[in-house]
Design a protein around this motif. Structure first.
Motif, short mmCIF file in Angstrom:
data_model
loop_
_atom_site.label_atom_id
_atom_site.label_comp_id
_atom_site.label_asym_id
_atom_site.label_seq_id
_atom_site.Cartn_x
_atom_site.Cartn_y
_atom_site.Cartn_z
N LEU A 291 59.74 -23.90 7.61
CA LEU A 291 58.04 -24.72 7.51
C LEU A 291 58.06 -25.65 7.79
N TYR B 184 55.64 -19.17 12.25
CA TYR B 184 56.23 -20.51 12.33
C TYR B 184 55.62 -20.99 13.05
N ASP C 210 52.96 -22.81 11.35
CA ASP C 210 52.41 -24.08 10.87
C ASP C 210 53.09 -24.78 11.70
N SER D 262 52.99 -23.92 2.47
CA SER D 262 53.90 -23.71 0.98
C SER D 262 54.12 -22.64 1.64
N GLN D 263 55.07 -21.87 0.66
CA GLN D 263 55.28 -20.83 0.24
C GLN D 263 54.49 -19.49 0.50
N ALA D 264 54.11 -19.52 -0.35
CA ALA D 264 52.70 -19.26 -0.97
C ALA D 264 51.73 -18.45 0.40
N GLU D 265 51.40 -19.73 1.61
CA GLU D 265 50.74 -19.97 2.33
C GLU D 265 51.17 -19.27 3.67
N PHE D 266 52.52 -19.59 3.50
CA PHE D 266 52.67 -18.91 4.80
C PHE D 266 52.80 -16.88 4.72
N LYS D 267 52.54 -16.77 3.35
CA LYS D 267 53.09 -15.52 3.95
C LYS D 267 51.71 -14.98 3.42
N ASP E 237 51.06 -15.09 7.49
CA ASP E 237 52.48 -13.99 8.35
C ASP E 237 51.75 -12.52 8.26
#
Length: 253
Positions: A69, A104, A107, A73-78, A81
């Motif tokens: 990333l 990805y 991102d 953020s991890q939350a936004e990425f999920k 996705d």
């Protein structure tokens, strides 16, 4: 030479030999640590064929080391996705956006000049343009994503009492449809404008060169029988139609 002088000479030679032996043994130890320990574990190409792609032995799939990333953020990425998978889901024809690494791709694009609208004119005054004119606002693409994802999470909580990634596929489809049809009333960004951007970048991630982190293992191309980046067709141009395995830009480097 006296007995005392001879004894001192032998002691000095013994000390030199001991120091030499210590340095030699220390060199072996340090070398073993550098090659087999710290450096050896960090740099995988010292133990792999540099010309061959890195593969996962379990399923013979290429390992994409660009899957890290840079913007979300991890939350936004999920959320991205999950949303891209609803736009381009896995089916009998092949993998979906999630397996192809589309999130990805998005991102990384948002982390660079594209996310900052570096090539667009972004100075005021700003007016609402016609539909054919596209986006006419002051927000950069990465800012649109950040705001819209928060709004989508808020709308999901309001409608279903759950976060977006916790929804069923049908519920996620409904959320995205409401954004696409401007049924969500927002004061921050255009819901349909965000959905159009998300959909466009999803398709880019599915069909772009794997060098840009999407289209993992070129499976997006394989579903379309697209040969990718071939350097030349001169050896087959006079033959009958021929299926060609796809090639990535990475293979021509």
């Amino acid at each position: 030479m006296s007995l005392t002088d001879d004894k001192k000479k032998k002691q000095s030679e013994s000390e030199r030999l001991s120091r030499r032996k210590f340095i030699k043994n220390s060199g072996y130890a340090v070398g073993g640590l550098a090659v087999g320990g710290v450096i050896g574990s960090v740099i995988p190409w010292d133990t792999e064929d540099k010309a061959a792609p890195q593969t996962n032995n379990k399923n013979n799939k290429t390992t994409n080391f660009t899957h890290a990333l840079m913007n979300f953020s991890q939350a936004e990425f999920k959320m991205v996705d999950a949303a891209t998978e609803r736009i381009f889901p896995e089916d009998e024809n092949g993998p979906g956006a999630k397996e192809l690494g589309v999130a990805y791709y998005i991102d990384h694009q948002l982390a660079g000049s594209y996310g900052l609208n570096a090539r667009d004119y972004m100075q005021p005054p700003f007016f609402n343009g016609e539909k054919v004119q596209g986006y006419q606002g002051r927000l950069r693409r990465k800012e649109i994503f950040r705001i819209a994802l928060k709004e989508m999470q808020s709308y999901s909580q309001k409608k279903y009492k759950k976060g977006f990634i916790s929804l069923t596929e049908e519920e996620q489809n409904a959320i995205l449809t409401d954004f696409a049809e401007d049924k969500v009333k927002l004061m921050t960004v255009s819901p349909s404008g965000f959905f159009d951007l998300l959909r466009s970048m999803t398709l880019e991630g599915v069909y772009s060169d794997p060098l840009y982190s999407g289209n993992k293992d070129m499976d997006g191309w394989r579903m379309r029988n697209y040969p990718g980046n071939q350097m030349s067709y001169t050896d087959i141009i006079e033959e009958d139609f021929k299926d060609i395995p796809p090639k990535s830009l990475r293979e021509h480097m």
